[in-house]
Design an enzyme around this catalytic site. Structure first.
Site, PDB file in Angstrom:
ATOM      1  N   ASP A 242       0.856  -1.200   0.000  1.00  0.00           N
ATOM      2  CA  ASP A 242       0.000   0.000   0.000  1.00  0.00           C
ATOM      3  C   ASP A 242       0.887   1.243   0.000  1.00  0.00           C
ATOM      4  OD1 ASP A 242      -2.311   1.524   0.004  1.00  0.00           O
ATOM      5  OD2 ASP A 242      -2.705   1.273   2.142  1.00  0.00           O
TER       6      ASP A 242
ATOM      7  N   ASP B 299       2.411   2.400   7.718  1.00  0.00           N
ATOM      8  CA  ASP B 299       1.228   1.602   7.358  1.00  0.00           C
ATOM      9  C   ASP B 299       1.611   0.282   6.688  1.00  0.00           C
ATOM     10  OD1 ASP B 299      -1.457   1.163   7.308  1.00  0.00           O
ATOM     11  OD2 ASP B 299      -1.941   2.711   5.836  1.00  0.00           O
TER      12      ASP B 299
HETATM   13  N1  LIG Z   1       4.410   6.594  13.686  1.00  0.00           N
HETATM   14  C1  LIG Z   1       3.650   7.634  13.385  1.00  0.00           C
HETATM   15  N2  LIG Z   1       3.974   8.868  13.825  1.00  0.00           N
HETATM   16  C2  LIG Z   1       3.200   9.932  13.517  1.00  0.00           C
HETATM   17  N3  LIG Z   1       2.088   9.867  12.786  1.00  0.00           N
HETATM   18  C3  LIG Z   1       1.712   8.673  12.331  1.00  0.00           C
HETATM   19  C4  LIG Z   1       2.461   7.493  12.597  1.00  0.00           C
HETATM   20  N4  LIG Z   1       1.839   6.443  12.021  1.00  0.00           N
HETATM   21  C5  LIG Z   1       0.754   6.952  11.411  1.00  0.00           C
HETATM   22  N5  LIG Z   1       0.667   8.284  11.586  1.00  0.00           N
HETATM   23  C6  LIG Z   1      -0.388   9.178  11.077  1.00  0.00           C
HETATM   24  O1  LIG Z   1      -1.627   8.502  11.105  1.00  0.00           O
HETATM   25  C7  LIG Z   1      -2.166   8.397   9.787  1.00  0.00           C
HETATM   26  C8  LIG Z   1      -2.795   7.016   9.608  1.00  0.00           C
HETATM   27  O2  LIG Z   1      -1.829   6.014   9.811  1.00  0.00           O
HETATM   28  P1  LIG Z   1      -1.717   4.733   8.897  1.00  0.00           P
HETATM   29  O3  LIG Z   1      -1.536   5.137   7.486  1.00  0.00           O
HETATM   30  O4  LIG Z   1      -0.693   3.840   9.506  1.00  0.00           O
HETATM   31  O5  LIG Z   1      -3.109   3.988   9.103  1.00  0.00           O
HETATM   32  P2  LIG Z   1      -4.454   4.093   8.240  1.00  0.00           P
HETATM   33  O6  LIG Z   1      -4.349   5.253   7.304  1.00  0.00           O
HETATM   34  O7  LIG Z   1      -5.541   4.015   9.213  1.00  0.00           O
HETATM   35  O8  LIG Z   1      -4.488   2.856   7.380  1.00  0.00           O
HETATM   36  P3  LIG Z   1      -5.136   2.933   5.927  1.00  0.00           P
HETATM   37  O9  LIG Z   1      -4.085   3.559   5.048  1.00  0.00           O
HETATM   38  O10 LIG Z   1      -5.425   1.524   5.633  1.00  0.00           O
HETATM   39  O11 LIG Z   1      -6.350   3.794   6.037  1.00  0.00           O
HETATM   40  C9  LIG Z   1      -1.005   8.660   8.848  1.00  0.00           C
HETATM   41  O12 LIG Z   1      -1.422   9.254   7.663  1.00  0.00           O
HETATM   42  C10 LIG Z   1      -0.132   9.598   9.651  1.00  0.00           C
HETATM   43  O13 LIG Z   1      -0.585  10.928   9.493  1.00  0.00           O
HETATM   44 MG   LIG Z   2      -2.466   5.012   5.675  1.00  0.00          MG
END
Ligand SMILES: Nc1ncnc2c1ncn2[C@@H]1O[C@H](COP(=O)(O)OP(=O)(O)OP(=O)(O)O)[C@@H](O)[C@H]1O
Ligand SMILES: [Mg+2]
Length: 246
Positions: free
Chosen positions: A188, A205
């Protein structure tokens, strides 16, 4: 309804969450009772001490900033325990030999998914890729390095494309090469999942990443490279498809 609100209020107090005025929306939406219990366990194990603010809310999960007892920041990713989450992750767990004997209930599968994200972060980091350092996984919760300054996470490249796209892209390629050398596909990898930490790319992610024994291994990587090409050619006009043969 009132009873539930009061109960949540009490439990949230006990998990040291401090969402100010937003808490009602956040809690109703995000924290089911199993998740609250799991968070309480993380706190009593001393992994984190407080939940500070919401970073992102999504369909399958939510990300929060937390603090340890020493005052260090952590990112806490909490997968939602519901059927939508379960459906999305099924095809990635199925066929991943690392998780052959995980439980069968939707809830167990979601716990496996969190373990998968934790393990993928670990492997990619060990391979030399720039991903957040994983600290802990417990049930549906992954605790990792926080990429941000105070309460604000660093932006994704979609939100803030880098000042020097060529340099940034070269560094990004090093990370991709690193995890490819360890036979993983991200699955992804788009502008939404690359963080721009003051010119340093961080890949996030990684829950859906799979090893080369997985039937989707090649297909997912091809799609990732297509995504990278589509996005980065806007900032690097000379970028060719061949530059993404990684
Ligand atoms: N380690 C981290 N430190 C700071 N911000 C983070 C971190 N991990 C994620 N984020 C923030 O949170 C948001 C969402 O995280 P992530 O992309 O891991 O999950 P998700 O978007 O819920 O999964 P999906 O892409 O399936 O929707 C990211 O776009 C980022 O802004
Ligand atoms: Mg994401």
């Amino acid at each position: 309804m009132r009873g539930r609100t009061e109960k949540l209020d009490r439990i949230l107090g006990s998990i040291n969450a401090n969402f100010g005025q937003d808490w009602k929306k956040t809690t109703d939406d995000v924290f089911d009772e199993v998740t609250l219990k799991n968070l309480q366990q993380l706190i009593s194990q001393g992994i984190i001490n407080t939940i500070e603010n919401v970073i992102a809310t999504g369909k399958e999960g939510n990300v929060f900033r937390a603090k340890t007892i020493k005052g260090e920041n952590r990112a806490v990713k909490i997968y939602r325990i519901n059927t939508a989450t379960f459906r999305k992750l099924e095809k990635y767990i199925e066929g991943d030999s690392r998780f052959k004997n995980s439980g069968n209930s939707p809830r167990d599968r979601i716990f496996t998914w969190a373990q998968k994200e934790y393990k993928n972060l670990h492997s990619m980091r060990a391979a030399g890729a720039n991903v957040p350092q994983p600290y802990h996984v417990h049930k549906n919760i992954v605790v990792m390095q926080y990429l941000g300054w105070r309460f604000r996470p660093y932006p994704t490249v979609r939100e803030l494309p880098p000042d020097k796209p060529e340099d940034f892209f070269e560094k990004l390629k090093l990370s991709v090469k690193a995890y490819r050398n360890h036979n993983l596909s991200h699955g992804d990898l788009s502008e939404y999942n690359i963080i721009n930490r003051r010119g340093e790319p961080f890949i996030i992610d990684v829950g859906q990443a799979v090893p080369d024994s997985h039937p989707l291994y090649n297909q997912l990587h091809r799609r990732d490279m297509k995504n990278l090409h589509r996005f980065w050619k806007k900032y690097i006009p000379s970028l060719r498809k061949e530059d993404l043969k990684i």
